[in-house]
Design a protein around this motif. Structure first.
Motif, PDB file in Angstrom:
ATOM      1  N   ARG A 153     -10.207  27.171   6.139  1.00  0.00           N
ATOM      2  CA  ARG A 153     -11.029  26.800   7.307  1.00  0.00           C
ATOM      3  C   ARG A 153     -11.911  25.593   6.999  1.00  0.00           C
ATOM      4  O   ARG A 153     -12.136  24.753   7.869  1.00  0.00           O
ATOM      5  CB  ARG A 153     -11.877  27.990   7.754  1.00  0.00           C
ATOM      6  N   HIS A 154     -12.394  25.506   5.759  1.00  0.00           N
ATOM      7  CA  HIS A 154     -13.232  24.375   5.363  1.00  0.00           C
ATOM      8  C   HIS A 154     -12.397  23.091   5.201  1.00  0.00           C
ATOM      9  O   HIS A 154     -12.773  22.031   5.700  1.00  0.00           O
ATOM     10  CB  HIS A 154     -13.958  24.688   4.057  1.00  0.00           C
ATOM     11  N   ALA A 155     -11.272  23.193   4.513  1.00  0.00           N
ATOM     12  CA  ALA A 155     -10.487  22.003   4.170  1.00  0.00           C
ATOM     13  C   ALA A 155      -9.515  21.572   5.257  1.00  0.00           C
ATOM     14  O   ALA A 155      -9.116  20.404   5.299  1.00  0.00           O
ATOM     15  CB  ALA A 155      -9.711  22.267   2.880  1.00  0.00           C
ATOM     16  N   LEU A 156      -9.133  22.488   6.136  1.00  0.00           N
ATOM     17  CA  LEU A 156      -8.107  22.192   7.136  1.00  0.00           C
ATOM     18  C   LEU A 156      -8.579  22.530   8.547  1.00  0.00           C
ATOM     19  O   LEU A 156      -8.006  23.392   9.210  1.00  0.00           O
ATOM     20  CB  LEU A 156      -6.837  22.998   6.836  1.00  0.00           C
ATOM     21  N   PRO A 157      -9.619  21.839   9.034  1.00  0.00           N
ATOM     22  CA  PRO A 157     -10.036  22.126  10.410  1.00  0.00           C
ATOM     23  C   PRO A 157      -8.875  21.843  11.368  1.00  0.00           C
ATOM     24  O   PRO A 157      -8.179  20.842  11.222  1.00  0.00           O
ATOM     25  CB  PRO A 157     -11.207  21.171  10.654  1.00  0.00           C
ATOM     26  N   ASP A 158      -8.654  22.744  12.283  1.00  0.00           N
ATOM     27  CA  ASP A 158      -7.505  22.614  13.181  1.00  0.00           C
ATOM     28  C   ASP A 158      -7.543  21.310  13.962  1.00  0.00           C
ATOM     29  O   ASP A 158      -6.517  20.653  14.128  1.00  0.00           O
ATOM     30  CB  ASP A 158      -7.433  23.815  14.131  1.00  0.00           C
ATOM     31  N   ALA A 159      -8.716  20.895  14.414  1.00  0.00           N
ATOM     32  CA  ALA A 159      -8.821  19.688  15.241  1.00  0.00           C
ATOM     33  C   ALA A 159      -8.449  18.416  14.485  1.00  0.00           C
ATOM     34  O   ALA A 159      -8.118  17.409  15.105  1.00  0.00           O
ATOM     35  CB  ALA A 159     -10.244  19.566  15.793  1.00  0.00           C
ATOM     36  N   GLU A 160      -8.485  18.453  13.166  1.00  0.00           N
ATOM     37  CA  GLU A 160      -8.198  17.250  12.375  1.00  0.00           C
ATOM     38  C   GLU A 160      -6.764  17.197  11.849  1.00  0.00           C
ATOM     39  O   GLU A 160      -6.402  16.275  11.128  1.00  0.00           O
ATOM     40  CB  GLU A 160      -9.185  17.159  11.202  1.00  0.00           C
ATOM     41  N   ARG A 161      -5.923  18.144  12.192  1.00  0.00           N
ATOM     42  CA  ARG A 161      -4.542  18.144  11.701  1.00  0.00           C
ATOM     43  C   ARG A 161      -3.724  17.120  12.485  1.00  0.00           C
ATOM     44  O   ARG A 161      -3.904  16.936  13.676  1.00  0.00           O
ATOM     45  CB  ARG A 161      -3.924  19.532  11.836  1.00  0.00           C
ATOM     46  N   ASP A 162      -2.816  16.481  11.765  1.00  0.00           N
ATOM     47  CA  ASP A 162      -1.931  15.508  12.398  1.00  0.00           C
ATOM     48  C   ASP A 162      -0.540  15.648  11.795  1.00  0.00           C
ATOM     49  O   ASP A 162      -0.266  16.612  11.075  1.00  0.00           O
ATOM     50  CB  ASP A 162      -2.481  14.078  12.241  1.00  0.00           C
ATOM     51  N   GLU A 163       0.327  14.676  12.042  1.00  0.00           N
ATOM     52  CA  GLU A 163       1.710  14.767  11.554  1.00  0.00           C
ATOM     53  C   GLU A 163       1.809  14.712  10.030  1.00  0.00           C
ATOM     54  O   GLU A 163       2.830  15.042   9.457  1.00  0.00           O
ATOM     55  CB  GLU A 163       2.591  13.682  12.192  1.00  0.00           C
ATOM     56  N   TYR A 164       0.746  14.299   9.371  1.00  0.00           N
ATOM     57  CA  TYR A 164       0.746  14.230   7.909  1.00  0.00           C
ATOM     58  C   TYR A 164       0.204  15.509   7.257  1.00  0.00           C
ATOM     59  O   TYR A 164       0.295  15.674   6.052  1.00  0.00           O
ATOM     60  CB  TYR A 164      -0.077  13.025   7.428  1.00  0.00           C
ATOM     61  N   THR A 165      -0.371  16.382   8.055  1.00  0.00           N
ATOM     62  CA  THR A 165      -0.905  17.650   7.538  1.00  0.00           C
ATOM     63  C   THR A 165       0.265  18.585   7.278  1.00  0.00           C
ATOM     64  O   THR A 165       1.104  18.780   8.162  1.00  0.00           O
ATOM     65  CB  THR A 165      -1.872  18.279   8.561  1.00  0.00           C
ATOM     66  N   PRO A 166       0.336  19.179   6.082  1.00  0.00           N
ATOM     67  CA  PRO A 166       1.487  20.026   5.776  1.00  0.00           C
ATOM     68  C   PRO A 166       1.420  21.429   6.377  1.00  0.00           C
ATOM     69  O   PRO A 166       2.106  22.329   5.901  1.00  0.00           O
ATOM     70  CB  PRO A 166       1.464  20.078   4.244  1.00  0.00           C
ATOM     71  N   PHE A 167       0.602  21.606   7.392  1.00  0.00           N
ATOM     72  CA  PHE A 167       0.497  22.903   8.058  1.00  0.00           C
ATOM     73  C   PHE A 167       0.528  22.682   9.554  1.00  0.00           C
ATOM     74  O   PHE A 167      -0.010  21.693  10.051  1.00  0.00           O
ATOM     75  CB  PHE A 167      -0.809  23.615   7.670  1.00  0.00           C
ATOM     76  N   ASP A 168       1.133  23.620  10.280  1.00  0.00           N
ATOM     77  CA  ASP A 168       1.146  23.544  11.736  1.00  0.00           C
ATOM     78  C   ASP A 168      -0.248  23.834  12.287  1.00  0.00           C
ATOM     79  O   ASP A 168      -1.137  24.273  11.555  1.00  0.00           O
ATOM     80  CB  ASP A 168       2.136  24.564  12.311  1.00  0.00           C
ATOM     81  N   SER A 169      -0.422  23.615  13.565  1.00  0.00           N
ATOM     82  CA  SER A 169      -1.695  23.943  14.209  1.00  0.00           C
ATOM     83  C   SER A 169      -1.971  25.432  14.081  1.00  0.00           C
ATOM     84  O   SER A 169      -1.045  26.252  14.036  1.00  0.00           O
ATOM     85  CB  SER A 169      -1.645  23.573  15.697  1.00  0.00           C
ATOM     86  N   ALA A 170      -3.240  25.753  14.032  1.00  0.00           N
ATOM     87  CA  ALA A 170      -3.636  27.162  13.912  1.00  0.00           C
ATOM     88  C   ALA A 170      -3.154  27.938  15.130  1.00  0.00           C
ATOM     89  O   ALA A 170      -3.106  27.422  16.242  1.00  0.00           O
ATOM     90  CB  ALA A 170      -5.151  27.267  13.782  1.00  0.00           C
ATOM     91  N   ARG A 171      -2.794  29.182  14.891  1.00  0.00           N
ATOM     92  CA  ARG A 171      -2.379  30.103  15.955  1.00  0.00           C
ATOM     93  C   ARG A 171      -3.448  31.183  16.052  1.00  0.00           C
ATOM     94  O   ARG A 171      -4.140  31.457  15.076  1.00  0.00           O
ATOM     95  CB  ARG A 171      -1.044  30.762  15.604  1.00  0.00           C
TER      96      ARG A 171
END
Length: 194
Positions: A153-171
């Motif tokens: 949650r600290h390192a991977l805020p959902d709003a900041e994910r893009d095509e380079y983030t190795p995780f899909d959007s939060a569900r």
């Protein structure tokens, strides 16, 4: 800076991963995982490669130079391959100086403490992926998932994910979900089994 020493958690997380890896049967290697781009064999390669990467980083080397294990490990050798890189990683991070040292990881330059905390989250998430793919053969340590969820949650805020983030959007996690289900949902994964 993360005040928690991640080394004991990383040791527990890698031991948990090793225990799950030992349960893999040859007929499961081509099966699906919650990481939709990985089957079980490819996920094992990713786990071993990621552990080798954090070992190299802990040793002061260039973790970005570490390549995947594709084709390097025989189907009956995953346990031995993981045990070997796991021991190397644990030894590489023994010194207290490693926690404050700036290291270069795929997402930038961070303290060793923060890098190893991220790799706790990485191995815990992938252990859950593997456990799901294998039909949940063992109960997983909820404290490791709670630490990993906070780190994610600290390192991977959902709003900041893009095509380079190795995780899909939060569900959304189901109501009353445990820490592993919440971690999986935060990383965009869905369970394979009910």
């Amino acid at each position: 800076m993360n005040p928690i020493d991640p080394r004991p958690l990383y040791a527990r997380a890698t031991e948990q991963a090793a225990t799950v890896i030992k349960t893999v049967r040859p007929e499961q290697l081509a099966g699906p995982t919650p990481c939709t781009e990985f089957d079980v064999r490819t996920l094992l390669s990713h786990i071993v490669g990621g552990t080798r990467r954090i070992a190299v980083i802990g040793e002061g080397g260039d973790g970005l130079a570490v390549r995947p294990f594709a084709g390097e490990v025989g189907d009956d050798s995953w346990t031995a391959a993981y045990d070997e890189v796991r021991a190397r990683a644990l030894a590489a991070w023994e010194g207290d100086d490693r926690m404050a040292t700036t290291v270069h990881v795929p997402w930038g330059e961070v303290s060793g403490r923060n890098a190893l905390s991220a790799y706790v989250m990485e191995i815990v998430a992938h252990t859950w992926d593997l456990s799901e793919a294998l039909g949940r053969p063992l109960e997983l340590d909820p404290e490791l998932a709670e630490f990993s969820l906070a780190a994610a949650r600290h390192a991977l805020p959902d709003a900041e994910r893009d095509e380079y983030t190795p995780f899909d959007s939060a569900r959304p996690a189901s109501e009353g979900a445990g820490a592993y289900a919440e971690l999986a949902a935060w990383l965009g994964r869905e369970p394979l089994t009910a």
